[in-house]
Write an enzyme that holds these catalytic residues in place. Structure first.
Site, PDB file in Angstrom:
ATOM      1  N   ASP A  16      25.681  -5.531 -36.907  1.00 13.82           N
ATOM      2  CA  ASP A  16      24.918  -5.437 -35.573  1.00 13.82           C
ATOM      3  C   ASP A  16      25.248  -6.602 -34.438  1.00 13.82           C
ATOM      4  O   ASP A  16      24.260  -7.055 -33.743  1.00 13.82           O
ATOM      5  CB  ASP A  16      23.194  -5.861 -36.124  1.00 13.82           C
ATOM      6  CG  ASP A  16      22.860  -4.944 -36.892  1.00 13.82           C
ATOM      7  OD1 ASP A  16      23.589  -3.961 -37.356  1.00 13.82           O
ATOM      8  OD2 ASP A  16      21.683  -5.069 -37.190  1.00 13.82           O
ATOM      9  N   ASP A  58      21.727  -1.378 -35.238  1.00 12.94           N
ATOM     10  CA  ASP A  58      20.279  -0.681 -35.123  1.00 12.94           C
ATOM     11  C   ASP A  58      20.383   0.310 -33.983  1.00 12.94           C
ATOM     12  O   ASP A  58      21.066   0.247 -33.022  1.00 12.94           O
ATOM     13  CB  ASP A  58      19.197  -1.987 -34.546  1.00 12.94           C
ATOM     14  CG  ASP A  58      19.046  -2.740 -35.691  1.00 12.94           C
ATOM     15  OD1 ASP A  58      19.181  -2.569 -36.999  1.00 12.94           O
ATOM     16  OD2 ASP A  58      18.177  -3.508 -35.530  1.00 12.94           O
ATOM     17  N   HIS A  60      17.533   2.400 -32.534  1.00  9.14           N
ATOM     18  CA  HIS A  60      16.002   2.803 -32.776  1.00  9.14           C
ATOM     19  C   HIS A  60      15.576   3.715 -31.657  1.00  9.14           C
ATOM     20  O   HIS A  60      15.922   3.856 -30.614  1.00  9.14           O
ATOM     21  CB  HIS A  60      15.240   1.207 -32.481  1.00  9.14           C
ATOM     22  CG  HIS A  60      15.567   0.481 -33.722  1.00  9.14           C
ATOM     23  ND1 HIS A  60      15.727   0.671 -35.137  1.00  9.14           N
ATOM     24  CD2 HIS A  60      15.393  -0.991 -33.471  1.00  9.14           C
ATOM     25  CE1 HIS A  60      15.817  -0.418 -35.643  1.00  9.14           C
ATOM     26  NE2 HIS A  60      15.921  -1.561 -34.609  1.00  9.14           N
ATOM     27  N   HIS A  77      13.861  -3.368 -29.112  1.00  7.66           N
ATOM     28  CA  HIS A  77      15.144  -4.057 -29.059  1.00  7.66           C
ATOM     29  C   HIS A  77      16.189  -2.924 -29.444  1.00  7.66           C
ATOM     30  O   HIS A  77      15.737  -2.095 -30.490  1.00  7.66           O
ATOM     31  CB  HIS A  77      15.683  -5.181 -30.092  1.00  7.66           C
ATOM     32  CG  HIS A  77      15.344  -5.082 -31.319  1.00  7.66           C
ATOM     33  ND1 HIS A  77      14.007  -4.964 -31.811  1.00  7.66           N
ATOM     34  CD2 HIS A  77      16.015  -4.750 -32.252  1.00  7.66           C
ATOM     35  CE1 HIS A  77      14.081  -4.814 -33.335  1.00  7.66           C
ATOM     36  NE2 HIS A  77      15.224  -4.618 -33.486  1.00  7.66           N
ATOM     37  N   LYS A 102      21.638   2.487 -38.054  1.00  5.77           N
ATOM     38  CA  LYS A 102      20.590   2.275 -39.037  1.00  5.77           C
ATOM     39  C   LYS A 102      19.521   2.404 -38.369  1.00  5.77           C
ATOM     40  O   LYS A 102      19.136   2.178 -37.193  1.00  5.77           O
ATOM     41  CB  LYS A 102      20.943   1.242 -40.098  1.00  5.77           C
ATOM     42  CG  LYS A 102      20.898  -0.257 -39.287  1.00  5.77           C
ATOM     43  CD  LYS A 102      21.390  -1.118 -40.018  1.00  5.77           C
ATOM     44  CE  LYS A 102      21.494  -2.665 -39.654  1.00  5.77           C
ATOM     45  NZ  LYS A 102      20.284  -3.173 -38.979  1.00  5.77           N
ATOM     46  N   CYS A 141      19.712  -9.293 -41.123  1.00  2.00           N
ATOM     47  CA  CYS A 141      20.420  -8.016 -41.372  1.00  2.00           C
ATOM     48  C   CYS A 141      21.587  -8.441 -42.345  1.00  2.00           C
ATOM     49  O   CYS A 141      22.011  -7.762 -43.145  1.00  2.00           O
ATOM     50  CB  CYS A 141      20.775  -7.301 -40.125  1.00  2.00           C
ATOM     51  SG  CYS A 141      19.301  -6.655 -39.327  1.00  2.00           S
TER      52      CYS A 141
END
Length: 205
Positions: A16, A58, A60, A77, A102, A141
């Site tokens: 990340d 990430d 999202h 975020h 993810k 993470c």
């Protein structure tokens, strides 16, 4: 300290390293930008030996469950395809690096790069048995990724210079390191172009 001999079965996993987790980002990790130089050195080391490099992110939706508007603990975020979700331009990922996205659905969060991604299966298919892990953040993470990696049967090297903690609660980063070391992760640092184990870290914590 003893040198780590890299070879078949080794891989690098960068967790990340996205704009929103760096200074100026929506969920910035304090001093997160300081990991970029050591992570790039790790990339050069592993890429130079022809070893696989994985990078999680990430990714999202706008209404993700971790966001405060949906009752989650974090500000919005790493919304997919936005500037904040992109890897830092300073991260020198090779073109063949394997990107692992993810927490793609609104209803599910995933701190670990192994959660819902099929990453363990992919790595095993590539012959990976040992991972060096670095990235952001140590206490979220990175921690969950390392614990899942060990649970899946991988050896884990903790690249200490290439990670920083959020520290929502003071001491979270140190507690995360203690947990990872307690599960068998080996702390390593870069020295003269190679990884060396730093077992004394456990004694210092």
């Amino acid at each position: 300290m003893s040198a780590i001999v890299l070879g078949k079965g080794d891989a690098l996993l960068i967790v990340d390293l996205q704009n929103d987790f760096l200074p100026g980002g929506a969920l910035a990790v304090p001093h997160g930008d300081r990991v970029l130089a050591p992570v790039n050195a790790l990339v050069a080391l592993y890429h130079g030996r022809g070893l696989p490099i994985y990078a999680s992110r990430d990714w999202h939706p706008e209404n993700h469950c971790s966001f405060s508007a949906q009752g989650g603990p974090w500000p919005p975020h790493c919304v997919a395809a936005t500037e904040g979700a992109l890897f830092s331009e300073a991260l020198q990922l090779p073109e063949e690096a394997i990107v692992v996205s993810k927490a793609l659905s609104a209803q599910e969060d995933a701190y670990s790069a192994f959660n819902g991604t099929g990453l363990a299966r992919s790595m095993l298919a590539d012959g990976v048995t040992r991972l060096a892990v670095c990235g952001l953040a140590t206490d979220y993470c990175v921690l969950n990724t390392v614990l899942d990696a060990i649970e899946a049967g991988f050896e884990v090297l903790l690249a200490l210079e290439g990670m920083r903690a959020v520290e929502v609660h003071p001491g979270d980063g140190e507690r995360a390191l203690v947990r990872m070391l307690g599960k068998g992760a080996v702390p390593v640092v870069l020295s003269n172009g190679q990884l060396v184990a730093d077992p004394a870290l456990g004694a210092r914590l």
